[in-house]
Structure formats: C-alpha cells, structure tokens
Design an enzyme around this catalytic site. Structure first.
Site, PDB file in Angstrom:
ATOM      1  N   GLU A 251       8.132  28.299  46.284  1.00  0.00           N
ATOM      2  CA  GLU A 251       7.022  28.129  45.686  1.00  0.00           C
ATOM      3  C   GLU A 251       5.974  29.177  46.510  1.00  0.00           C
ATOM      4  O   GLU A 251       5.839  29.076  47.882  1.00  0.00           O
ATOM      5  CB  GLU A 251       6.166  26.755  46.049  1.00  0.00           C
ATOM      6  CG  GLU A 251       6.966  25.718  45.213  1.00  0.00           C
ATOM      7  CD  GLU A 251       6.621  25.718  43.824  1.00  0.00           C
ATOM      8  OE1 GLU A 251       5.774  26.246  43.176  1.00  0.00           O
ATOM      9  OE2 GLU A 251       7.371  24.689  43.051  1.00  0.00           O
ATOM     10  N   CYS A 286      -2.694  28.481  47.055  1.00  0.00           N
ATOM     11  CA  CYS A 286      -1.624  29.080  46.346  1.00  0.00           C
ATOM     12  C   CYS A 286      -2.462  29.467  44.789  1.00  0.00           C
ATOM     13  O   CYS A 286      -2.364  30.682  44.108  1.00  0.00           O
ATOM     14  CB  CYS A 286      -0.513  28.461  46.251  1.00  0.00           C
ATOM     15  SG  CYS A 286      -0.326  26.845  45.521  1.00  0.00           S
TER      16      CYS A 286
HETATM   17  P1  NAD Z   1       4.714  32.028  55.443  1.00  0.00           P
HETATM   18  O1  NAD Z   1       5.461  32.426  54.556  1.00  0.00           O
HETATM   19  O2  NAD Z   1       3.950  32.952  56.355  1.00  0.00           O
HETATM   20  O3  NAD Z   1       5.210  30.836  56.234  1.00  0.00           O
HETATM   21  C1  NAD Z   1       5.569  29.479  55.561  1.00  0.00           C
HETATM   22  C2  NAD Z   1       6.342  28.900  56.590  1.00  0.00           C
HETATM   23  O4  NAD Z   1       7.621  29.796  56.519  1.00  0.00           O
HETATM   24  C3  NAD Z   1       6.297  28.643  57.945  1.00  0.00           C
HETATM   25  O5  NAD Z   1       6.497  27.265  58.152  1.00  0.00           O
HETATM   26  C4  NAD Z   1       6.698  29.644  58.649  1.00  0.00           C
HETATM   27  O6  NAD Z   1       6.809  29.386  59.994  1.00  0.00           O
HETATM   28  C5  NAD Z   1       8.012  29.841  57.946  1.00  0.00           C
HETATM   29  N1  NAD Z   1       8.771  31.273  58.256  1.00  0.00           N
HETATM   30  C6  NAD Z   1       8.184  32.149  58.508  1.00  0.00           C
HETATM   31  N2  NAD Z   1       9.033  33.243  58.640  1.00  0.00           N
HETATM   32  C7  NAD Z   1      10.532  32.658  58.312  1.00  0.00           C
HETATM   33  C8  NAD Z   1      11.788  33.109  58.229  1.00  0.00           C
HETATM   34  N3  NAD Z   1      12.267  34.201  58.545  1.00  0.00           N
HETATM   35  N4  NAD Z   1      12.678  31.929  58.041  1.00  0.00           N
HETATM   36  C9  NAD Z   1      12.259  30.822  57.872  1.00  0.00           C
HETATM   37  N5  NAD Z   1      10.866  30.469  57.721  1.00  0.00           N
HETATM   38  C10 NAD Z   1       9.888  31.047  58.087  1.00  0.00           C
HETATM   39  O7  NAD Z   1       3.338  31.483  54.712  1.00  0.00           O
HETATM   40  P2  NAD Z   1       1.908  30.830  55.102  1.00  0.00           P
HETATM   41  O8  NAD Z   1       1.137  32.059  55.545  1.00  0.00           O
HETATM   42  O9  NAD Z   1       2.211  29.550  55.952  1.00  0.00           O
HETATM   43  O10 NAD Z   1       1.278  30.480  53.764  1.00  0.00           O
HETATM   44  C11 NAD Z   1       0.399  31.282  52.748  1.00  0.00           C
HETATM   45  C12 NAD Z   1       1.313  31.811  51.704  1.00  0.00           C
HETATM   46  O11 NAD Z   1       1.942  30.625  51.017  1.00  0.00           O
HETATM   47  C13 NAD Z   1       0.424  32.009  50.686  1.00  0.00           C
HETATM   48  O12 NAD Z   1       1.069  33.264  50.008  1.00  0.00           O
HETATM   49  C14 NAD Z   1       0.297  31.253  49.587  1.00  0.00           C
HETATM   50  O13 NAD Z   1       0.213  31.701  48.286  1.00  0.00           O
HETATM   51  C15 NAD Z   1       1.961  30.714  49.444  1.00  0.00           C
HETATM   52  N6  NAD Z   1       1.744  29.256  49.028  1.00  0.00           N
HETATM   53  C16 NAD Z   1       2.387  29.029  47.982  1.00  0.00           C
HETATM   54  C17 NAD Z   1       2.363  27.881  47.329  1.00  0.00           C
HETATM   55  C18 NAD Z   1       2.928  27.597  46.072  1.00  0.00           C
HETATM   56  O14 NAD Z   1       3.208  26.241  45.941  1.00  0.00           O
HETATM   57  N7  NAD Z   1       3.451  28.589  45.297  1.00  0.00           N
HETATM   58  C19 NAD Z   1       1.717  26.832  48.154  1.00  0.00           C
HETATM   59  C20 NAD Z   1       0.940  27.186  49.067  1.00  0.00           C
HETATM   60  C21 NAD Z   1       1.080  28.262  49.796  1.00  0.00           C
END
Ligand code: NAD
Length: 487
Positions: A251, A286
């Site tokens: 997502e 999101c």
């Molecule tokens: P992010 O991608 O920075 O982090 C999300 C998670 O991934 C965190 O737990 C982070 O520690 C982990 N992560 C980071 N690098 C990683 C790697 N290399 N390998 C594995 N895990 C890793 O996102 P964020 O800043 O926490 O959230 C905001 C983003 O999420 C926005 O783009 C938003 O649109 C999206 N989002 C999407 C939905 C949806 O349902 N489509 C819902 C909520 C948020």
C-alpha cells in the site's frame, strides 16, 4: 485541565513470548514541541529479526492448525484491550505523533472496528468444491508461513491492524516492525497482543528500516512482506524480496485528485467536507485530497470560500481542544514539504499561507506548517505531480470532463480520487474512467474506505488489495486438488 506530558519507556523487542534487551535506544520527541522528550524505545538489529523469524516459523504449524474461530477470538480480545484503554492510548499517540486527540481516536477506534470485522470472517478460508464434466476440483486456501509486516508512521495503529488481522486470521505467524517515528503506542498494544497469543505467533522488532526492515524483507524463511509506506521504500523492498520470490502486498503513496463538477453547488457543507478531506492529520494521509480540480464556472467562488474556511483553521498542539490541525510528524517530512513549497515559489504559482497559530504557539516550537493554498499552477508542476503529504494544496480550473479525466490520470500514482456532483449516477460513471483503486462520490474524508471495502493502488500506488476479504486471501496460497474424469 493541563495534561502532564508522560515519558514512556518501551522495550520494543518481543520474541517468542519474551522481552529481549537491546543495547541501543531511540529517544522520541513531541513534534508540537520539539525539545520535549515523549519517550524512548529499544532499537533492534538484524540478529533480532533472525531470532524472531525462527520463532515465528516454529509456532506456525500449531497456529495454522487451530480452528479459525480460535484465531478470530484473539482478534476480539485485543480490540477489547484497545477500547478499554482508549483515553490513555490516545494521549500517548498525540504526544508522539502530533495529530489531534480526535484524529488519534479515529486511528485507534478504526483498529478496533477492523479487528472485529476480521474476527467475523470465519468462513473466509472455507474450501470450495467444483464438480463439472471435467471431474472434481477442490480449492483450498493455505496459510503462507512467516509474514513480515512493516508499518508507516502516519496512522500506525489502524494501518498495522489492517495488515496484521487478516494475516493472523489466515493462519500465518508474524514478525512486525513498528515505524521508526511514532512507535510507542503501537508497540505497547502489540506487546499486549503478543502476550495473549501463543508464543511466537506475533514477534515485534523495533528499529530502522535499513537494518531491521531490510532483514525482514530478505530473510529466506519469510514468505510474504506486507508493507504500507512510501513508493520509494516500496521499490527497495521489491528489490530485496525478489531474491527469494516473496509474495508482496504494498500500500504505497498517493496523489489523490478531487473533481468538483459544474453541477455541484459550492455550499458551506461542501467546503467543510473538502477542507476536512484535505487538512485532517495535517495532510498526512495516504488517501486525502492532494490536488483539486474545479469546473471553471465555479472556480473563483470555490477558491474564495475554500480559502476563507482554511483561514479559520487553528494550528497547534493536538492536545488543545481548540486546535484543528497539528504539526508535521517528523523533521525529514517537514523538510520535504518545505522543499516542495520552495520549489513551487520558483514557478508562476500564487501561494497563500492561511490559518492561525493557537495562543502561545510559535511557528518554531514544532514542525508547524500553516494551511497553504496554491493557485495558478500547471498540471506538470511538482506541487501537482508529487505527493506533498502535508497541508499544501493546489487548486486548478478545468473546462470539460474529458479534459479533467486526462489531467487526473496524468500521474504515476493511482490510490484514490473523488467526484463531487449532484448526479450520483453520473459520479459512478465518471469514476470508471479514473485510474485509481478507489473512487469516492461526494466525500474524500478519512474513513471513506472502511475495513470491508477493497483498497489499494493502480500504477505505482501499490500491489494487491488490502481491506475486505481480499486482504485475507492475499495472505494465503490457493491450492487446487484435481480429479479428472474426462481424460
Ligand atoms: P516510509 O516508506 O518511509 O516508511 C514505512 C516503513 O518502512 C517504516 O517502518 C520504515 O522504517 C520502513 N522502511 C524504510 N526503509 C526500509 C527498507 N529499506 N526496508 C524495509 N523497511 C523499510 O513511509 P512513511 O514515511 O512511514 O509513510 C508515509 C508514506 O506512506 C506516504 O507516501 C503515504 O502515502 C504512504 N502510505 C500509504 C498508505 C496506503 O494505504 N496506500 C497508507 C499510509 C501511508
């Protein structure tokens, strides 16, 4: 009543029924008051993930063989815990996240509803037998094994349970990583949950994406990665998961458009709904409105009324009941939104900062950005094409429905869009032409997509569908057992 800030210390690593010590801890600060420490959490590493995956693998056989009703009962138990401790959990969530108490309550209550919804789906794994001229085919859904669940910071409670509830219900065992920002409330709830489940069914490892997350993605015994977060991280995860061909649910980011058709009167109600659909949680959702298209006949009126309404928004600490909008959650996200505003200033756009700070709040106290309305923009401008994830909103006019469909679909994102019209049937028809996993008619607010409604992205907004029965099925392997009588 003045609310005392609390300092919450959470041991975030919990494997096979045991709290595990770690030498490193991370301090968490209040984004509305950046020098105020809210708590600290232990930071795990790759060795903790290895331990957690092995524990999950060991407990899988027993867990998958339990009747689904037993697994469902655990989902209800944790929903009861969240409900019974709502006020305390809300308070902590506001301190570590910055959102308002009302928004924190939505995050927690939506998790309660989601857990109870999935607990009711006890026939979701039922076998199906197909008899026809070919013979007999029995279709069976099997659990996958160990699933890694990686959670973002923006709505950490509901987003964690939207992945966790279907995965556990399907009979998988889990290693979960709470977000690096905003880990405290979720980890507290997860630990409570892990304690009431059989040992090893739910294992928690807090820590960074680049160490803990990476190992969760690459460990060969992990069969699936369920991830909610940004499209960029999604790309890295896909690459890591490809080495052992893991199943993926993703997502990812969104750049949702709202289309206000010519027939929709610009009333106070409409404007209030649009404001909530844009600025709730400081735009860090999101699926919230991230670009607005208004029919040219109504454009000026819309911009005027929308700007007036946004001007009334009060920005400050989420604990203050007079505040409508909190800060951005963390420094990197704050800098990313500021950078987008700076780049927008280099275009011909007209940028208007509106709203006020609550009494006693200074801009520099936290990661505050006032509601910012951008007009005179081109569809190709960064403020229209990129996901801002903050309270900055471009508003553009359009002349025809053909034109606006082209403008909306001119995006690599495809999470959700909305059509605002007096003719609901026409809204459904126009929605068919929009390239997004969800299309809302006459709303776009938080909660518009409920737990039972399939949700996910077209294009680079994701892979697979969360919510609903589909989310359980995505946490299973489908097996066909076949007896041919025609050959
Ligand atoms: P992010 O991608 O920075 O982090 C999300 C998670 O991934 C965190 O737990 C982070 O520690 C982990 N992560 C980071 N690098 C990683 C790697 N290399 N390998 C594995 N895990 C890793 O996102 P964020 O800043 O926490 O959230 C905001 C983003 O999420 C926005 O783009 C938003 O649109 C999206 N989002 C999407 C939905 C949806 O349902 N489509 C819902 C909520 C948020």
């Amino acid at each position: 009543m003045a609310v005392k800030p609390l300092m919450e210390k959470v041991d975030g690593i919990f494997i096979e029924g045991q709290e595990i010590e770690a030498s490193e801890t991370k301090s968490l600060y209040n984004p509305a008051k950046v020098d105020e420490q809210v708590g600290e959490i232990t930071v795990g590493d790759a060795s903790h993930v290895k331990q957690a995956v092995e524990a999950a693998e060991r407990s899988w056989k027993d867990w998958r063989n339990k009747p689904i009703e037993d697994r469902a009962r655990h989902l209800v138990e944790i929903s009861d815990y969240i409900e019974a401790n709502l006020n305390e959990l809300c308070h902590l969530l506001v301190l570590e996240h910055g959102k308002t108490l009302e928004e924190a309550a939505i995050d927690l209550k939506a998790a309660v509803g989601t857990l109870r919804y999935y607990a009711g789906l006890t026939n979701v794994m039922d076998e199906k037998t197909v008899e026809n001229h070919q013979g007999t085919m029995v279709l069976t859904r099997h659990s996958l094994g160990v699933v890694s669940i990686i959670v973002p910071w923006n709505f950490p409670i509901i987003l964690a349970f939207l992945m966790l509830a279907p995965s556990l219900l399907a009979g998988n065992t889990v290693v979960i990583k709470p977000p690096s920002f905003v880990p405290l409330t979720l980890t507290k709830i997860l630990k409570h949950f892990a304690r009431q489940l059989p040992e090893g069914v739910l294992n928690i490892v807090t820590g960074s994406g680049s160490t803990v997350g990476k190992e969760m993605v690459e460990h060969p015994k992990v069969r699936k990665v369920a991830f909610t977060g940004s499209t960029d991280t999604g790309r890295t995860i896909m690459a890591g998961a490809s080495k052992t061909i893991k199943k993926l649910s993703m997502e990812l980011g969104g750049n949702d458009a709202a289309i206000f058709l010519k027939d929709k009167p610009i009333t106070e109600d409409l404007i209030q709904n649009a404001i909530l659909s844009t600025f709730t949680a400081c735009g860090q959702i999101c699926y919230s409105i991230k670009r607005i298209y208004v029919h040219r006949d109504n454009y000026e009126t819309f911009v005027k009324k929308y700007t007036e309404a946004a001007s009334k928004l009060v920005v400050g600490s989420g604990l203050d009941s007079k505040v409508d909008m909190g800060p951005i959650n963390n420094k990197p996200q704050y800098e990313s939104v500021q950078d987008l505003i700076e780049r927008t200033k280099q275009t011909e756009a007209v940028i208007k900062e509106v709203g006020t700070f609550a009494e006693g709040v200074g801009k520099a106290d936290g990661y505050f950005i006032l509601p910012t309305i951008v007009t005179n923009v081109n569809n190709s401008d960064p403020i229209v094409q990129e996901e801002q994830f903050g309270p900055v909103i471009p508003i553009m006019p359009f002349d025809s429905e053909e034109e606006v469909v082209e403008l909306v679909n001119d995006s690599e994102f495809g999470l959700a869009n909305s059509v605002w019209t007096s003719d609901e049937d026409h809204g459904f028809e126009l929605g068919r032409k929009l390239e997004s996993g969800s299309v809302f008619i006459n709303t776009h607010r938080l909660g518009a997509s409920a737990a039972n409604m399939p949700f996910g992205g077209f294009k680079q907004s994701g892979i697979g569908r969360g919510h609903g029965v589909e989310a359980v099925h995505e946490h299973t392997e489908l097996q066909a057992r076949i007896l041919r009588k025609d050959m």
